[in-house]
Design a protein around this motif. Structure first.
Motif, PDB file in Angstrom:
ATOM      1  N   MET A   1       0.816  -1.175   0.000  1.00 56.38           N
ATOM      2  CA  MET A   1       0.000   0.000   0.000  1.00 56.38           C
ATOM      3  C   MET A   1       0.862   1.242   0.000  1.00 56.38           C
ATOM      4  SD  MET A   1      -3.168  -1.032   2.433  1.00 56.38           S
ATOM      5  CE  MET A   1      -2.183  -2.019   3.526  1.00 56.38           C
ATOM      6  N   ALA A   2       1.927   1.203   0.774  1.00 54.68           N
ATOM      7  CA  ALA A   2       2.816   2.363   0.802  1.00 54.68           C
ATOM      8  C   ALA A   2       3.418   2.618  -0.572  1.00 54.68           C
ATOM      9  CB  ALA A   2       3.921   2.162   1.842  1.00 54.68           C
ATOM     10  N   LEU A  30      -0.105   1.390   9.731  1.00 58.01           N
ATOM     11  CA  LEU A  30      -0.488   0.022   9.385  1.00 58.01           C
ATOM     12  C   LEU A  30      -0.071  -1.003  10.438  1.00 58.01           C
ATOM     13  CD1 LEU A  30       0.298  -0.010   5.585  1.00 58.01           C
ATOM     14  CD2 LEU A  30      -1.934  -0.296   6.664  1.00 58.01           C
ATOM     15  N   LEU A  31       1.018  -0.763  11.124  1.00 54.03           N
ATOM     16  CA  LEU A  31       1.514  -1.758  12.082  1.00 54.03           C
ATOM     17  C   LEU A  31       0.473  -2.207  13.105  1.00 54.03           C
ATOM     18  CD1 LEU A  31       5.210  -0.659  12.665  1.00 54.03           C
ATOM     19  CD2 LEU A  31       4.376  -2.698  11.496  1.00 54.03           C
ATOM     20  N   PRO A  32      -0.251  -1.280  13.755  1.00 49.17           N
ATOM     21  CA  PRO A  32      -1.234  -1.730  14.740  1.00 49.17           C
ATOM     22  C   PRO A  32      -2.409  -2.498  14.126  1.00 49.17           C
ATOM     23  CG  PRO A  32      -0.752   0.604  15.038  1.00 49.17           C
ATOM     24  CD  PRO A  32      -0.100   0.169  13.762  1.00 49.17           C
ATOM     25  N   ALA A  33      -2.654  -2.314  12.835  1.00 47.80           N
ATOM     26  CA  ALA A  33      -3.784  -2.979  12.174  1.00 47.80           C
ATOM     27  C   ALA A  33      -3.431  -4.380  11.684  1.00 47.80           C
ATOM     28  CB  ALA A  33      -4.254  -2.130  10.994  1.00 47.80           C
ATOM     29  N   ALA A  41     -10.074  -2.870   7.102  1.00 47.72           N
ATOM     30  CA  ALA A  41      -9.332  -2.380   8.264  1.00 47.72           C
ATOM     31  C   ALA A  41      -8.015  -1.744   7.828  1.00 47.72           C
ATOM     32  CB  ALA A  41      -9.077  -3.515   9.251  1.00 47.72           C
ATOM     33  N   LEU A  42      -7.364  -2.342   6.853  1.00 47.47           N
ATOM     34  CA  LEU A  42      -6.112  -1.768   6.347  1.00 47.47           C
ATOM     35  C   LEU A  42      -6.371  -0.449   5.626  1.00 47.47           C
ATOM     36  CD1 LEU A  42      -4.337  -4.960   5.004  1.00 47.47           C
ATOM     37  CD2 LEU A  42      -3.926  -3.757   7.155  1.00 47.47           C
ATOM     38  N   ALA A  43      -7.411  -0.404   4.817  1.00 47.56           N
ATOM     39  CA  ALA A  43      -7.751   0.831   4.115  1.00 47.56           C
ATOM     40  C   ALA A  43      -8.086   1.936   5.111  1.00 47.56           C
ATOM     41  CB  ALA A  43      -8.919   0.599   3.156  1.00 47.56           C
ATOM     42  N   ASN A  47      -6.188   5.483   5.548  1.00 46.51           N
ATOM     43  CA  ASN A  47      -6.913   6.731   5.345  1.00 46.51           C
ATOM     44  C   ASN A  47      -6.859   7.646   6.563  1.00 46.51           C
ATOM     45  OD1 ASN A  47      -7.553   6.254   2.679  1.00 46.51           O
ATOM     46  ND2 ASN A  47      -9.390   5.107   3.213  1.00 46.51           N
ATOM     47  N   ARG A  48      -6.792   7.072   7.765  1.00 44.50           N
ATOM     48  CA  ARG A  48      -6.609   7.906   8.962  1.00 44.50           C
ATOM     49  C   ARG A  48      -5.287   8.659   8.855  1.00 44.50           C
ATOM     50  NH1 ARG A  48      -8.713   3.509  11.838  1.00 44.50           N
ATOM     51  NH2 ARG A  48      -6.624   2.831  12.359  1.00 44.50           N
TER      52      ARG A  48
END
Length: 78
Positions: A1-2, A30-33, A41-43, A47-48
């Motif tokens: 994604m990055a 992304l790490l906490p997800a 959840a990743l998206a 987006n946050r």
């Protein structure tokens, strides 16, 4: 994604250092997800992070969907 974000922003829209900072913050978000079975959840995590950059012009793209099967990312202009 990055890497998808980095490629999308690789049109000279952002200064290279700003783009680098965005990618680093994206990876941190992304790490906490992870791990997850939810592309949504990743998206959402991405987006946050991207929303913090929303004040920059042109608008930062947003991630619409993440396909966990092949890793593809669908993006939309923010």
């Amino acid at each position: 994604m990055a890497s998808a974000v980095e490629r999308d922003l690789d049109k000279g829209a952002l200064h290279p250092l700003m783009r680098e900072a965005l990618v680093v913050e994206l990876l941190r978000a992304l790490l906490p997800a992870m791990p997850t079975q939810s592309g949504a959840a990743l998206a959402e995590a991405c987006n946050r992070c991207l929303s913090h950059f929303a004040g920059f012009q042109p608008p930062v793209p947003q991630i619409e969907a993440v396909d966990l099967d092949d890793g593809s990312v669908t993006m939309r202009q923010g």
